[in-house]
Structure formats: C-alpha cells, structure tokens
Design an enzyme around this catalytic site. Structure first.
Site, mmCIF file in Angstrom:
data_model
loop_
_atom_site.group_PDB
_atom_site.id
_atom_site.type_symbol
_atom_site.label_atom_id
_atom_site.label_comp_id
_atom_site.label_asym_id
_atom_site.label_seq_id
_atom_site.Cartn_x
_atom_site.Cartn_y
_atom_site.Cartn_z
ATOM 1 N N GLY A 227 7.340 -9.118 0.995
ATOM 2 C CA GLY A 227 6.107 -8.561 0.468
ATOM 3 C C GLY A 227 5.954 -7.105 0.877
ATOM 4 N N ASP A 228 4.827 -6.776 1.494
ATOM 5 C CA ASP A 228 4.574 -5.392 1.926
ATOM 6 C C ASP A 228 4.497 -5.298 3.445
ATOM 7 O OD1 ASP A 228 2.246 -6.789 2.237
ATOM 8 O OD2 ASP A 228 0.958 -5.352 1.208
ATOM 9 N N GLU A 229 5.272 -6.126 4.135
ATOM 10 C CA GLU A 229 5.303 -6.126 5.594
ATOM 11 C C GLU A 229 6.632 -5.565 6.105
ATOM 12 O OE1 GLU A 229 2.403 -9.896 6.718
ATOM 13 O OE2 GLU A 229 4.575 -10.188 6.664
#
Length: 222
Positions: free
Chosen positions: A137-139
């Site tokens: 994801g956006d991690e």
C-alpha cells in the site's frame, strides 16, 4: 604391374580408413564441444532464472524496493552489527497521508505513478549501508545505520523526508498533488531487542503522529 596396382589400391583404402577414423574422432570432439556449450548456456539460464525469482520474492513489483521479508533479514543483521560497533540504528515507519484520494480522483495508474515517485525520493535519502522497503500500500520503512548524532540526527532525517514528501507530484500535464506523510521513529539500542519489536514501535509511533495532525514525526517511547 599388377603388384604396384594392388599396392596403390591398398594405400588408398588405408588412407580412407585412417581419414574415416579421424573424422569420427573430430566429429565426436565437435559434438562434445557443442554439448558442453549448450549445457553451459542452460546452466547460465537456470542461474539467471533463479536470481530473478529470488529478486521477485524479496522486492516489490511496482517500485523495485525491498519487501518486508528482505527488510527483516537485513534489520536482523544491522542489529548484530550495531551491537558489535556500538552504533545507533534509526527505524522510520512512513505512512502517506490522504493517498487514497489520489487513487479515487485520478485512478490507480496515477496512484502507481505517485508511489514510484515517492519511492525514488525516499531512496535518495539512504546510503549503501541503509535500507528503504515498501511494506505494501502506502507504507514504507527506512532504516539508517551507524548514526552518531543520536536523536538530533534522527530528527534531521525525518525533517528531510517530510520536505521531500511535501514537494508536489506531477500526475499528468495539468494536475499536481502534494503528498504528506506521518513518520514514527524507533531507535536502537532501546527498550526493543529485535527487529519485529523495532518495526512495531515505529509503527505505533507513526499512528501517534497521525493522531497529532499528520505531516509530522513522533518518537517511540523508549
């Protein structure tokens, strides 16, 4: 004479036999060389395939960054090295703020473009001894080794990351978006003794940064 004729024919036959045997030997040698080259090429292709599969197993398909699996192995090594050389490790857990809006407004293709750009920016902050990984994801997680400046140095790195994230991303010829991030920071040596505990502490600190208003960083409780 008949004797000389027979002798000549015998000589010719002998030469034919010798040449035939020589050809068989040469042909066999050529075939062996050919087979060895084919085998060598096959081994090389096998090794290349093996290396490619290993890379795909430990690196993100979209950004090319290491995945969690690679990160944890590398962080375990970094911890051992830190104990040996008495150097600090800084672990930063970065979560993008409002990234879902890019996917919703501009589509997943633009979202992927933004993730690649952000990955490149984060990668620009590390050295060969450090690592940046995408957990999904956006991690993202960044690990900096051999830190001499303590907490002040960790803050300087976090501020640099926030500045890089705040720079607008051109999604197409007309639109640009600003992406911010929330950063949780865990230090080693500290209360955590292994890689999993370090990542969790940085993750918890990241959620604290989000709760305080996002686009900021927070240190884990040590």
């Amino acid at each position: 004479s008949t004797f000389h004729t027979v002798l000549a024919i015998t000589s010719i036959i002998w030469q034919i036999v010798v040449l035939s045997k020589s050809w068989k030997v040469s042909n066999t040698a050529i075939n062996e060389i050919f087979l060895n080259e084919c085998l060598r090429d096959e081994i090389e292709r096998h090794e290349q395939t093996k290396e490619r599969l290993q890379y795909l197993a430990t690196h993100d398909n979209l950004t090319g960054l290491p995945t969690r699996r690679f990160l944890m192995d590398r962080l375990d090594y970094m911890i051992k090295r830190s104990l040996r050389y008495e150097k600090m490790i800084v672990v930063m857990f970065v979560d993008l703020d409002g990234f879902k809006e890019i996917n919703d407004l501009y589509g997943h293709e633009s979202g992927d473009f933004a993730l690649i750009e952000i990955s490149n920016r984060l990668a620009s902050t590390i050295r060969d001894t450090d690592i940046v990984a995408r957990l999904g994801g956006d991690e993202f997680v960044l690990v900096y080794t051999d830190i001499d400046g303590g907490t002040a140095e960790a803050e300087r790195l976090a501020q640099r990351i926030l500045k890089l994230l705040n720079s607008p991303i051109n999604l197409n010829n007309e639109e640009s978006r600003q992406v911010t991030g929330s950063i949780g920071i865990a230090l080693y040596p500290g209360s955590e003794k292994d890689s999993k505990a370090l990542i969790k502490s940085a993750d918890d600190a990241m959620y604290s940064a989000k709760a305080k208003g996002k686009n900021s960083y927070t240190f884990a409780d040590n």
